[in-house]
Design a protein around this motif. Sequence first.
Motif, PDB file in Angstrom:
ATOM      1  N   GLU A  11       0.832  -1.196   0.000  1.00 53.20           N
ATOM      2  CA  GLU A  11       0.000   0.000   0.000  1.00 53.20           C
ATOM      3  C   GLU A  11       0.867   1.245   0.000  1.00 53.20           C
ATOM      4  N   MET A  12       0.395   2.236  -0.748  1.00 49.33           N
ATOM      5  CA  MET A  12       1.054   3.538  -0.763  1.00 49.33           C
ATOM      6  C   MET A  12       0.503   4.258   0.456  1.00 49.33           C
ATOM      7  N   VAL A  13       1.329   4.452   1.483  1.00 54.56           N
ATOM      8  CA  VAL A  13       0.852   4.947   2.771  1.00 54.56           C
ATOM      9  C   VAL A  13       0.732   6.465   2.806  1.00 54.56           C
ATOM     10  N   ILE A  14       1.777   7.153   2.367  1.00 56.12           N
ATOM     11  CA  ILE A  14       1.735   8.614   2.427  1.00 56.12           C
ATOM     12  C   ILE A  14       2.758   9.221   1.474  1.00 56.12           C
ATOM     13  N   SER A  15       2.444  10.391   0.980  1.00 54.39           N
ATOM     14  CA  SER A  15       3.413  11.228   0.275  1.00 54.39           C
ATOM     15  C   SER A  15       3.793  12.318   1.262  1.00 54.39           C
ATOM     16  N   ALA A  16       5.019  12.265   1.748  1.00 57.30           N
ATOM     17  CA  ALA A  16       5.437  13.161   2.819  1.00 57.30           C
ATOM     18  C   ALA A  16       6.422  14.205   2.324  1.00 57.30           C
ATOM     19  N   VAL A  17       6.416  15.365   2.980  1.00 52.34           N
ATOM     20  CA  VAL A  17       7.419  16.378   2.676  1.00 52.34           C
ATOM     21  C   VAL A  17       8.214  16.777   3.917  1.00 52.34           C
ATOM     22  N   LYS A  18       7.730  16.382   5.113  1.00 48.05           N
ATOM     23  CA  LYS A  18       8.484  16.710   6.317  1.00 48.05           C
ATOM     24  C   LYS A  18       8.443  15.556   7.326  1.00 48.05           C
ATOM     25  N   PRO A  19       9.443  15.489   8.206  1.00 45.94           N
ATOM     26  CA  PRO A  19       9.598  14.350   9.116  1.00 45.94           C
ATOM     27  C   PRO A  19       8.359  13.991   9.920  1.00 45.94           C
ATOM     28  N   GLU A  20       7.586  14.998  10.365  1.00 45.95           N
ATOM     29  CA  GLU A  20       6.418  14.653  11.186  1.00 45.95           C
ATOM     30  C   GLU A  20       5.350  13.888  10.402  1.00 45.95           C
ATOM     31  N   GLN A  21       5.491  13.840   9.072  1.00 47.10           N
ATOM     32  CA  GLN A  21       4.535  13.075   8.256  1.00 47.10           C
ATOM     33  C   GLN A  21       5.006  11.636   8.006  1.00 47.10           C
ATOM     34  N   TYR A  22       6.274  11.344   8.287  1.00 45.88           N
ATOM     35  CA  TYR A  22       6.799  10.001   8.014  1.00 45.88           C
ATOM     36  C   TYR A  22       6.048   8.974   8.855  1.00 45.88           C
ATOM     37  N   PRO A  23       5.874   7.766   8.322  1.00 49.48           N
ATOM     38  CA  PRO A  23       5.242   6.692   9.112  1.00 49.48           C
ATOM     39  C   PRO A  23       6.073   6.405  10.369  1.00 49.48           C
ATOM     40  N   ASP A  24       5.383   6.008  11.441  1.00 49.15           N
ATOM     41  CA  ASP A  24       6.131   5.715  12.674  1.00 49.15           C
ATOM     42  C   ASP A  24       6.006   4.255  13.085  1.00 49.15           C
ATOM     43  N   ASP A  25       5.884   3.375  12.090  1.00 45.82           N
ATOM     44  CA  ASP A  25       5.766   1.932  12.357  1.00 45.82           C
ATOM     45  C   ASP A  25       7.075   1.329  12.857  1.00 45.82           C
ATOM     46  N   GLY A  26       8.197   2.003  12.590  1.00 43.60           N
ATOM     47  CA  GLY A  26       9.498   1.445  12.973  1.00 43.60           C
ATOM     48  C   GLY A  26       9.989   0.364  12.022  1.00 43.60           C
ATOM     49  N   LEU A  27       9.307   0.164  10.879  1.00 39.28           N
ATOM     50  CA  LEU A  27       9.730  -0.855   9.914  1.00 39.28           C
ATOM     51  C   LEU A  27      10.970  -0.373   9.160  1.00 39.28           C
ATOM     52  N   PRO A  28      11.822  -1.325   8.701  1.00 29.36           N
ATOM     53  CA  PRO A  28      12.994  -0.929   7.916  1.00 29.36           C
ATOM     54  C   PRO A  28      12.576  -0.230   6.623  1.00 29.36           C
ATOM     55  N   GLU A  29      13.353   0.788   6.251  1.00 30.45           N
ATOM     56  CA  GLU A  29      13.057   1.538   5.037  1.00 30.45           C
ATOM     57  C   GLU A  29      14.227   1.473   4.068  1.00 30.45           C
ATOM     58  N   PHE A  30      13.879   1.425   2.783  1.00 32.09           N
ATOM     59  CA  PHE A  30      14.857   1.418   1.703  1.00 32.09           C
ATOM     60  C   PHE A  30      14.489   2.548   0.747  1.00 32.09           C
ATOM     61  N   ALA A  31      15.353   3.556   0.677  1.00 31.44           N
ATOM     62  CA  ALA A  31      15.075   4.696  -0.190  1.00 31.44           C
ATOM     63  C   ALA A  31      15.504   4.364  -1.616  1.00 31.44           C
ATOM     64  N   LEU A  32      14.744   4.849  -2.580  1.00 32.86           N
ATOM     65  CA  LEU A  32      15.050   4.636  -3.993  1.00 32.86           C
ATOM     66  C   LEU A  32      15.428   5.982  -4.591  1.00 32.86           C
ATOM     67  N   ALA A  33      16.669   6.093  -5.025  1.00 26.17           N
ATOM     68  CA  ALA A  33      17.158   7.354  -5.561  1.00 26.17           C
ATOM     69  C   ALA A  33      17.654   7.149  -6.981  1.00 26.17           C
ATOM     70  N   GLY A  34      17.544   8.189  -7.794  1.00 26.30           N
ATOM     71  CA  GLY A  34      18.041   8.106  -9.154  1.00 26.30           C
ATOM     72  C   GLY A  34      17.614   9.317  -9.959  1.00 26.30           C
ATOM     73  N   ARG A  35      18.206   9.439 -11.141  1.00 18.61           N
ATOM     74  CA  ARG A  35      17.849  10.538 -12.037  1.00 18.61           C
ATOM     75  C   ARG A  35      16.370  10.497 -12.372  1.00 18.61           C
ATOM     76  N   SER A  36      15.871  11.640 -12.784  1.00 18.79           N
ATOM     77  CA  SER A  36      14.439  11.767 -13.055  1.00 18.79           C
ATOM     78  C   SER A  36      13.893  10.758 -14.057  1.00 18.79           C
ATOM     79  N   ASN A  37      14.662  10.371 -15.061  1.00 17.89           N
ATOM     80  CA  ASN A  37      14.088   9.473 -16.069  1.00 17.89           C
ATOM     81  C   ASN A  37      14.792   8.117 -16.118  1.00 17.89           C
TER      82      ASN A  37
END
Length: 193
Positions: free
Chosen positions: A7-33
Motif C-alpha cells: 500500500e502507498m501509505v503517504i506522500s510526505a514532505v516533512k519528518p512529522e509526516q513520516y510513518p512511525d511503524d518502525g519498519l525498515p526503510e529502503f530509499a530509492l534514488a536516481g535521475r528523473s528518467n
Amino acid sequence: MKISQVEMVISAVKPEQYPDDGLPEFALAGRSNVGKSSFINKMLNRKSLARTSSKPGKTQTLNFYKINNELFFVDVPGYGYAKVSKKEREAWGKMIERYLTGRSVLKAVVLIVDLRHPPTGDDRMMYDFLKYYNIPTIVVATKADKIPKGKWDKHKKVVRETLEMDKEEPLILFSAETGVGVEETWAVIQKFM
C-alpha cells in the motif's frame, strides 16, 4: 520475496509526516528518467502502483510504499532533468538530505542508474553523498534488456569505475521488461533487514 500486500501509505514532505511503524526503510534514488517507477512496479509485481511518466520529475514528495507489513520502499524525487525552478530543486534537496541523514530506520539506499550510459555527474554526487554519510548503498543498473548480454560486463565495469565503487558493494543488473535482477535485488535488500 513473495509480495502479498502493498500500500502507498503517504506522500510526505516533512519528518512529522513520516510513518512511525518502525519498519525498515529502503530509499530509492536516481535521475528523473532512470526508470524508478518501473523498478518499483516490477519489484512489487504491480502494473501501475508507481506512476510512470514521460515527463521527468513527477515525484515531488517522499512516497512511502508499505510492503507485506515488513518494510517500506521510499521513492524520493528524481534528480537531474526535472523542469522545475531552482528554488523548488533546492527545497527537494533539503527534504531528501534531511530524510537520508536523519532517518534511523533507513537501512540502505537503492541507487538506480541507467546501464546504457556511464553514471552522470548527478549520479556520482549522490553516490559520494551516501558514502560520506556512511549510508549503505545498493547500486541497481536498469534497462539491461536494451544491451546485448555479451556487453553486460563491460557496462558494469564502466558503472563501477565511474562511481569508484568498492569491490564488495552490490551492483545489480535489472530489467523491468524481462525481470532480470528482481530476485537478486530482493536477496540483497533482505540482507540489510
